[in-house]
Write a protein that holds these residues in place. Structure first.
Motif, PDB file in Angstrom:
ATOM      1  N   LEU A  90       8.495 -15.289  55.747  1.00  0.00           N
ATOM      2  CA  LEU A  90       8.615 -16.228  56.849  1.00  0.00           C
ATOM      3  C   LEU A  90       9.839 -15.820  57.661  1.00  0.00           C
ATOM      4  O   LEU A  90      10.941 -15.746  57.118  1.00  0.00           O
ATOM      5  CB  LEU A  90       8.784 -17.656  56.326  1.00  0.00           C
ATOM      6  CG  LEU A  90       7.627 -18.147  55.459  1.00  0.00           C
ATOM      7  CD1 LEU A  90       8.024 -19.387  54.695  1.00  0.00           C
ATOM      8  CD2 LEU A  90       6.391 -18.409  56.309  1.00  0.00           C
ATOM      9  N   TYR A  92      12.650 -16.379  60.107  1.00  0.00           N
ATOM     10  CA  TYR A  92      13.469 -17.355  60.808  1.00  0.00           C
ATOM     11  C   TYR A  92      14.789 -16.683  61.152  1.00  0.00           C
ATOM     12  O   TYR A  92      15.458 -16.168  60.274  1.00  0.00           O
ATOM     13  CB  TYR A  92      13.744 -18.577  59.929  1.00  0.00           C
ATOM     14  CG  TYR A  92      12.520 -19.399  59.632  1.00  0.00           C
ATOM     15  CD1 TYR A  92      12.011 -20.271  60.587  1.00  0.00           C
ATOM     16  CD2 TYR A  92      11.876 -19.299  58.410  1.00  0.00           C
ATOM     17  CE1 TYR A  92      10.884 -21.028  60.318  1.00  0.00           C
ATOM     18  CE2 TYR A  92      10.755 -20.056  58.129  1.00  0.00           C
ATOM     19  CZ  TYR A  92      10.259 -20.922  59.092  1.00  0.00           C
ATOM     20  OH  TYR A  92       9.154 -21.664  58.821  1.00  0.00           O
ATOM     21  N   TYR A  93      15.127 -16.729  62.422  1.00  0.00           N
ATOM     22  CA  TYR A  93      16.401 -16.142  62.846  1.00  0.00           C
ATOM     23  C   TYR A  93      17.156 -17.147  63.688  1.00  0.00           C
ATOM     24  O   TYR A  93      16.616 -18.187  64.054  1.00  0.00           O
ATOM     25  CB  TYR A  93      16.141 -14.832  63.597  1.00  0.00           C
ATOM     26  CG  TYR A  93      15.372 -13.864  62.732  1.00  0.00           C
ATOM     27  CD1 TYR A  93      16.007 -13.227  61.675  1.00  0.00           C
ATOM     28  CD2 TYR A  93      14.017 -13.668  62.918  1.00  0.00           C
ATOM     29  CE1 TYR A  93      15.290 -12.398  60.819  1.00  0.00           C
ATOM     30  CE2 TYR A  93      13.296 -12.836  62.078  1.00  0.00           C
ATOM     31  CZ  TYR A  93      13.939 -12.203  61.026  1.00  0.00           C
ATOM     32  OH  TYR A  93      13.250 -11.408  60.177  1.00  0.00           O
ATOM     33  N   TYR A  94      18.425 -16.828  63.982  1.00  0.00           N
ATOM     34  CA  TYR A  94      19.261 -17.761  64.762  1.00  0.00           C
ATOM     35  C   TYR A  94      18.609 -18.021  66.112  1.00  0.00           C
ATOM     36  O   TYR A  94      18.543 -17.120  66.949  1.00  0.00           O
ATOM     37  CB  TYR A  94      20.661 -17.180  64.941  1.00  0.00           C
ATOM     38  CG  TYR A  94      21.326 -16.838  63.624  1.00  0.00           C
ATOM     39  CD1 TYR A  94      21.834 -17.837  62.810  1.00  0.00           C
ATOM     40  CD2 TYR A  94      21.416 -15.523  63.188  1.00  0.00           C
ATOM     41  CE1 TYR A  94      22.422 -17.534  61.593  1.00  0.00           C
ATOM     42  CE2 TYR A  94      22.008 -15.207  61.969  1.00  0.00           C
ATOM     43  CZ  TYR A  94      22.500 -16.219  61.180  1.00  0.00           C
ATOM     44  OH  TYR A  94      23.073 -15.917  59.974  1.00  0.00           O
ATOM     45  N   PHE A  96      19.506 -19.702  68.628  1.00  0.00           N
ATOM     46  CA  PHE A  96      20.338 -19.735  69.836  1.00  0.00           C
ATOM     47  C   PHE A  96      20.704 -18.339  70.323  1.00  0.00           C
ATOM     48  O   PHE A  96      21.337 -18.190  71.366  1.00  0.00           O
ATOM     49  CB  PHE A  96      21.614 -20.561  69.583  1.00  0.00           C
ATOM     50  CG  PHE A  96      22.364 -20.134  68.363  1.00  0.00           C
ATOM     51  CD1 PHE A  96      22.104 -20.731  67.141  1.00  0.00           C
ATOM     52  CD2 PHE A  96      23.316 -19.135  68.420  1.00  0.00           C
ATOM     53  CE1 PHE A  96      22.778 -20.334  65.994  1.00  0.00           C
ATOM     54  CE2 PHE A  96      23.990 -18.733  67.294  1.00  0.00           C
ATOM     55  CZ  PHE A  96      23.720 -19.333  66.068  1.00  0.00           C
ATOM     56  N   LEU A  97      20.300 -17.300  69.555  1.00  0.00           N
ATOM     57  CA  LEU A  97      20.578 -15.919  69.979  1.00  0.00           C
ATOM     58  C   LEU A  97      19.352 -15.333  70.660  1.00  0.00           C
ATOM     59  O   LEU A  97      18.226 -15.761  70.410  1.00  0.00           O
ATOM     60  CB  LEU A  97      20.936 -15.051  68.769  1.00  0.00           C
ATOM     61  CG  LEU A  97      22.217 -15.361  68.005  1.00  0.00           C
ATOM     62  CD1 LEU A  97      22.391 -14.372  66.856  1.00  0.00           C
ATOM     63  CD2 LEU A  97      23.440 -15.321  68.911  1.00  0.00           C
ATOM     64  N   GLN A 153      14.501  -6.073  63.305  1.00  0.00           N
ATOM     65  CA  GLN A 153      15.787  -6.223  62.593  1.00  0.00           C
ATOM     66  C   GLN A 153      15.757  -5.479  61.256  1.00  0.00           C
ATOM     67  O   GLN A 153      16.784  -4.984  60.798  1.00  0.00           O
ATOM     68  CB  GLN A 153      16.172  -7.701  62.436  1.00  0.00           C
ATOM     69  CG  GLN A 153      15.300  -8.571  61.546  1.00  0.00           C
ATOM     70  CD  GLN A 153      15.576  -8.438  60.065  1.00  0.00           C
ATOM     71  OE1 GLN A 153      16.702  -8.128  59.658  1.00  0.00           O
ATOM     72  NE2 GLN A 153      14.545  -8.647  59.258  1.00  0.00           N
TER      73      GLN A 153
END
Lengths: 252, 259, 291
Positions: A90, A92-94, A96-97, A153
Motif C-alpha cells: 500500500l 502512502y507518502y507525505y 503535502f510534498l 521512489q
C-alpha cells in the motif's frame, strides 16, 4: 554464486498479549538465499509469513532468533539498506510534498549528490510517466499515480536489489503490464528483484526462482519449471495449491 | 547529519504547508490588535497590557504549534504508513528521532520568529525606545524552552499511539509545570511524608520550563538575566532535551513496526 | 480551511468576533451610543464569575505597579494580602506625623515582596525573575489603568477599584477630568457610598482647589457613613476618622476654626492615634487664641 539476500534459521515470534496467550510463531527457522541477477518470487497464502520475512529484511521488526543479511550486512544495520529499493503493497507518502520533493527527500537519505538526484528524478519521472505531474502535491494523485510514484521512489538510488511487496495489487491491467516491463528491464540490467505476489501467472512469467511459504515454513524453493515437474503439475498455481493442501469441493 | 537534516526539512515543510500556524498567527494578531484598539482614558501611551496579552498569546500559540506538530510525528507516520518507505532507506531510527526533533524545533523557532516580529512591530507603535537586546534574549530563552517541550512531546509520540492522547497529556504536563513547577519546593515543605519526598523529587527532576519565561521583564521594561545566565539555562535545556531524546530513542529503536 | 481542525476554526471565528466586538464597542463608547442595557447583556453573559475576573485584574494592576515583581501565593502564604496599588490610596491620607511609620511600612512591604530561595534550584530560577522591588513612577502609572478599568467594568460594586483608578489618574497623571468621570461612574452605580464621595471631595480640594464643593461632598460622605447600621459603623470607624480629619484640615485652611475643632474632635474618637489629633486641635486652638 554471489548471494545478495541471505536468511538463516530465521524465527519470529509475536508476543501473546495480556491474557498470557501463547506467543504466535510467524516464522519457524526460515532459510533463504537470493543470488545476484535473479527475479525471485516469494509466494504463500495469507498469513504464511511473507510480510514478516520482508519486515525483518527491511529492519521493521527484529528477529527472535536466526539471522538475515543483505549484501552480507546484518539487516539491523541501516547501511544494509543502502543498495536496496522497496515498494510497499500500500503506497502512502507525505501528501503535502510533490512527487519531485518526495524523490529529492529519499535521494538525500541515500546520500545522492544534487546533480545525480536531478538526473535520477528526470529519468524516473519519465519511466513512470509522471513528468506532467511532478510538481503537483501527491494528495492530488490518483491511486495508480501514487503506485507509480512508489515505484519511482523505490528506484531513486538505482538499487541492486529491489524488494516489492505485492507490486501489482490494485493496479489496472495496463499498470500491471507496466510493472512487469520495469521488472524485466531491471532483470536485463542485472539487478536482483525479490517480490511477493498472489498472482501466479505473473510470477511464472517474470520469475527465475520461487519460494513457497506456508504456515511460517518454507515448503518449496527452486526454478519454476523444476517445481512444476517435481509436483507433477501443469503450472505454478497447481504447485501452490498442492503445497497448501487445497482440496477442490464439488458444487452441489 | 545530512540524513537528519533531510528528515528535519520535511517536518518544516509540513508546518508551513498545514494551515494551523497561519490560523494561530491570525488569531494572535486579531486578539492583539483588538486589545490595542480599546481606548483607555484617551491615553495613547498605554502599551504594557498589549505587550502582556500579545506575549501570552505568543506563548500559547507556540506551545500549541510545538506540541501539535511534534505529537503527530511518529503516530502519523505509522497511521499514514509513511514510516515504512522511510525506514526502508539507510536511515537509523536514532536519525529519524533526531531529524524529527530538529525539524519540530526549527519549525517552532521559525514560527516564534514570525510571532516576535509581529510583537516588536506592535510594541513599536507606542513605545519610542525598543529593547532589542531584551527581545532577543526573551526569544532565545523561549526557543530553548521549546526544545524541552519538543523533546517531551516526541517521547510521548513514541509512547502513545493516538495523537490526541499525546497532545492532551503533553498539554496538561507542560501547563502544569509552567504553573506550579517552581513552587513545588514550597508546596513540599507543607506536606507530610511520603508526599513531601515525592514532591521534592518532582521539583528536582521535572524540567523547569517556567525558568525560561521572562515575559514580566519584557512587559515591564525590566533588565533581563545576563548572557551567562542565559547560557546556563541553555545548558539546562540541552541536558533535559538530550535525556528526553535518548529515552525516545531507547523506546523506538527496538519497536516492531509491522506493515 | 480544509486542513484546519474544527477547534482551531472555532477559535479563529471567536477571535474575529472578539476583535470586531472590541473595535465597535470602543467606537460606540466614544460616540456615547452604548446604553446600560447593552452593558448588562455582557455582564449577564459572564455571570457571577465576573467578580473573579475583576479581582484578577486588580491583581494585575498591582503586578504592574511593582514593575512586574510579584510574589506567588506560595511566597505570600504568611504575609498580609494588602495590595500596594490600593494601599497607596489610603496611605496617602496618612497625617504628616505618621510619615516615618509609612517609610517603615514601605520597607516591610518591600521585604515581604522579595521571594526567598530555599535551595540552589530556586536561587537559579530567581535569577530569571524580577527581584528588585520598585513602584511605577514618572507617568508610567498609566500602565495599570487598563486593568483597573476592566475590573470596574466587570464589578461595578467594587468601590476600591474606582478610588484606586481615580487616585492614580488625578495624582501622578494629572488626568483630573478622567478621574472625576471614574468617580461619577462609581457614584452612579453606588450612589450612597461614602468612600466615593470622600475621594471625589479629595479631587475637588487637591486638584480643583474648590473647597466649597469638597466640603459639601465630605459632609455628604459623613452623612452616608452615619446612615450605616451599627455593625458597619463599627467596622469602618477608620473611614470616619479620615473624613472628619480631612474636613478639619479643610476648615482650618479656610480659617473656620470652630468647625475644624468640631470635626477633629469627632476624628479623635475613632482615630488609632488620638494623641496626634489632640495635638492638632491644640494647635488650632492656639491659632484661634491669637486671632
Amino acid at each position: 554464486m554471489n548471494e545478495i539476500l541471505q536468511v538463516e534459521n530465521l524465527r519470529v515470534e509475536y508476543p501473546g498479549g495480556r491474557l498470557r496467550q501463547p506467543a504466535k510463531i510467524a516464522l519457524h527457522g526460515l532459510n533463504l538465499q537470493v543470488t545476484q541477477g535473479e527475479v525471485f518470487g516469494f509466494l504463500g497464502p495469507n498469513g504464511a509469513g511473507k510480510t514478516t520475512t520482508m519486515n525483518v529484511l527491511l529492519g521493521f521488526i527484529p528477529p527472535t532468533s536466526g539471522s538475515a543479511a543483505l549484501f552480507g550486512i546484518d539487516v539491523r544495520q541501516p547501511i544494509a539498506r543502502q543498495r536496496i529499493g522497496y515498494l510497499p503493497e500500500l503506497t502512502y507518502y507525505y501528501k503535502f510534498l510533490t512527487a519531485e520533493e518526495l524523490l529529492r527527500f529519499y535521494a538525500k537519505l541515500f546520500g545522492l549528490s544534487r546533480a545525480e538526484t536531478d538526473l535520477r528524478i528526470k529519468k524516473l519521472m519519465a519511466l513512470v510517466e509522471l513528468e506532467h505531474a511532478a510538481s503537483r502535491p501527491i494528495k492530488s494523485y490518483s491511486k495508480g499515480m501514487r503506485q507509480r510514484v512508489g515505484l519511482a521512489q523505490a528506484l531513486i538510488n538505482n538499487p541492486d536489489l529491489l524488494i516489492l511487496d505485492e507490486p501489482t495489487s490494485g493496479l489496472d491491467p495496463l499498470g500491471r503490464m507496466k510493472v512487469r516491463e520495469i521488472i524485466q528491464r531491471l532483470k536485463d540490467e542485472g539487478k536482483t528483484v525479490f517480490f511477493s505476489s498472489h498472482e501466479m501467472g505473473e510470477v511464472e512469467t517474470v520469475c527465475d526462482h520461487v519460494a513457497i511459504l506456508h504456515q511460517g515454513e518454507l515448503k518449496a524453493a527452486g526454478v519454476v519449471a523444476d517445481l512444476v515437474t517435481q509436483y507433477r503439475a501443469d503450472n505454478l498455481e497447481q504447485v501452490f495449491l498442492k503445497i497448501v493442501g487445497y482440496q477442490p469441493q464439488e458444487v452441489a | 547529519m545530512s540524513r537528519i537534516w533531510a528528515v528535519a526539512t520535511v517536518v518544516i515543510k509540513e508546518l508551513y504547508r498545514r494551515k494551523d500556524f497561519y490560523v494561530l498567527f491570525v488569531l494572535t494578531a486579531l486578539l492583539t490588535l483588538g486589545a490595542l484598539s480599546v481606548n483607555f482614558f484617551d491615553d495613547p501611551k498605554i502599551i504594557r497590557y498589549v505587550k502582556d496579552i500579545c506575549l501570552l498569546l505568543i506563548w500559547l500559540s507556540t506551545l500549541i504549534i510545538a506540541i501539535v506538530t511534534t505529537a503527530r510525528q511518529i503516530p502519523a507516520e505509522k497511521e499514514d504508513r509513511t514510516i515504512f518507505p522511510l525506514l526502508a532507506k539507510p536511515v537509523s531510527r536514532g536519525q529519524v528521532i533526531a531529524g524529527k526533533f530538529l525539524g519540530c524545533w526549527l519549525a517552532s523557532g521559525l514560527a516564534l520568529l514570525v510571532f516576535y516580529i509581529f510583537f516588536v512591530a506592535v510594541t513599536g507603535l507606542r513605545e519610542p525606545h525598543l529593547m532589542w537586546g531584551a527581545y532577543l534574549k526573551s526569544m532565545f530563552l523561549h526557543w530553548m524552552m521549546l526544545a524541552m517541550v519538543v523533546g517531551l512531546t516526541l517521547l510521548g509520540s513514541v509512547i502513545f499511539t493516538a495523537v490526541s492522547a499525546n497532545v492532551t497529556i503533553c498539554l496538561i504536563a507542560i501547563f502544569g509545570i509552567l504553573v506550579v513547577g517552581e513552587h513545588l519546593a514550597k508546596i513540599a515543605v507543607r506536606q507530610a511524608e511520603p508526599v513531601r519526598t515525592i514532591t521534592y523529587t518532582l521539583f528536582y527532576c521535572l524540567p523547569h520550563l517556567e525558568l525560561f519565561d521572562v515575559r514580566a521583564q519584557v512587559v515591564n521594561n525590566q533588565p533581563l538575566p545576563g548572557w551567562l545566565d542565559c547560557g546556563l539555562a541553555s545548558l539546562y535545556a540541552a541536558a533535559y532535551t538530550g535525556v528526553l531524546l535518548y529515552a525516545a530513542w531507547l523506546l523506538f529503536r527496538r519497536r516492531s513496526l509491522s506493515t | 480551511m480544509k486542513a484546519v481542525s474544527p477547534k482551531l476554526q472555532f477559535l479563529f471565528w471567536l477571535a474575529l468576533a472578539y476583535t470586531l466586538g472590541t473595535v465597535t464597542y470602543s467606537r460606540a463608547v466614544g460616540r456615547g451610543t452604548v446604553t446600560a442595557a447593552d452593558e448588562g447583556a455582557f455582564k449577564k453573559l459572564l455571570g457571577d464569575g465576573r467578580r473573579l475576573f475583576a479581582g484578577q485584574f486588580v491583581e494585575m494592576a498591582d503586578v504592574y505597579f511593582h514593575s512586574g515583581m510579584y510574589p506567588s501565593i506560595f511566597d505570600r502564604a504568611n504575609q498580609p494580602a494588602t495590595k500596594a496599588v490600593t494601599a497607596a490610596v489610603n496611605e496617602h491620607d496618612a497625617h504628616a506625623d505618621e510619615e516615618h511609620e509609612h517609610e517603615e511600612h514601605e520597607d516591610e512591604h518591600a521585604a515581604a515582596m522579595t521571594p526567598v530561595a530555599e535551595n540552589w534550584l530556586e536561587a537559579f530560577i530567581h535569577r530569571f525573575r524580577i527581584t528588585k522591588h520598585s513602584h511605577l513612577t514618572g507617568g508610567n502609572e498609566r500602565e495599570m489603568l487598563p486593568w483597573l478599568k476592566l475590573a470596574i467594568e466587570l464589578d461595578p460594586q467594587s468601590i476600591e477599584t474606582y478610588t484606586t483608578a481615580a487616585y492614580w489618574l488625578r495624582k501622578d497623571l494629572g488626568r483630573t477630568a478622567e478621574a472625576e468621570a471614574v468617580l461619577r461612574e462609581g457614584l452612579r452605580n453606588n450612589p450612597t457610598n461614602y468612600e466615593l464621595l470622600f475621594e471625589m471631595g479629595k479631587l475637588y480640594k487637591e486638584n480643583k482647589h474648590d473647597h466649597e464643593r469638597a466640603r459639601n461632598l465630605w459632609l455628604a460622605a459623613l452623612k452616608c457613613w452615619e446612615n450605616q447600621d451599627d455593625k458597619a459603623r463599627e467596622d469602618t470607624a477608620l473611614a470616619l476618622s479620615r473624613i472628619a480629619s480631612n474636613l478639619g484640615e479643610l476648615e482650618e485652611e479656610d480659617g473656620h476654626y470652630p468647625q475644624a475643632i468640631q470635626h477633629l474632635e469627632l476624628a479623635k474618637q475613632v482615630s488609632p492615634n488620638p494623641k496626634a489629633i489632640q495635638a492638632w486641635i491644640e494647635r488650632i486652638r492656639a491659632k484661634r487664641g491669637q486671632q
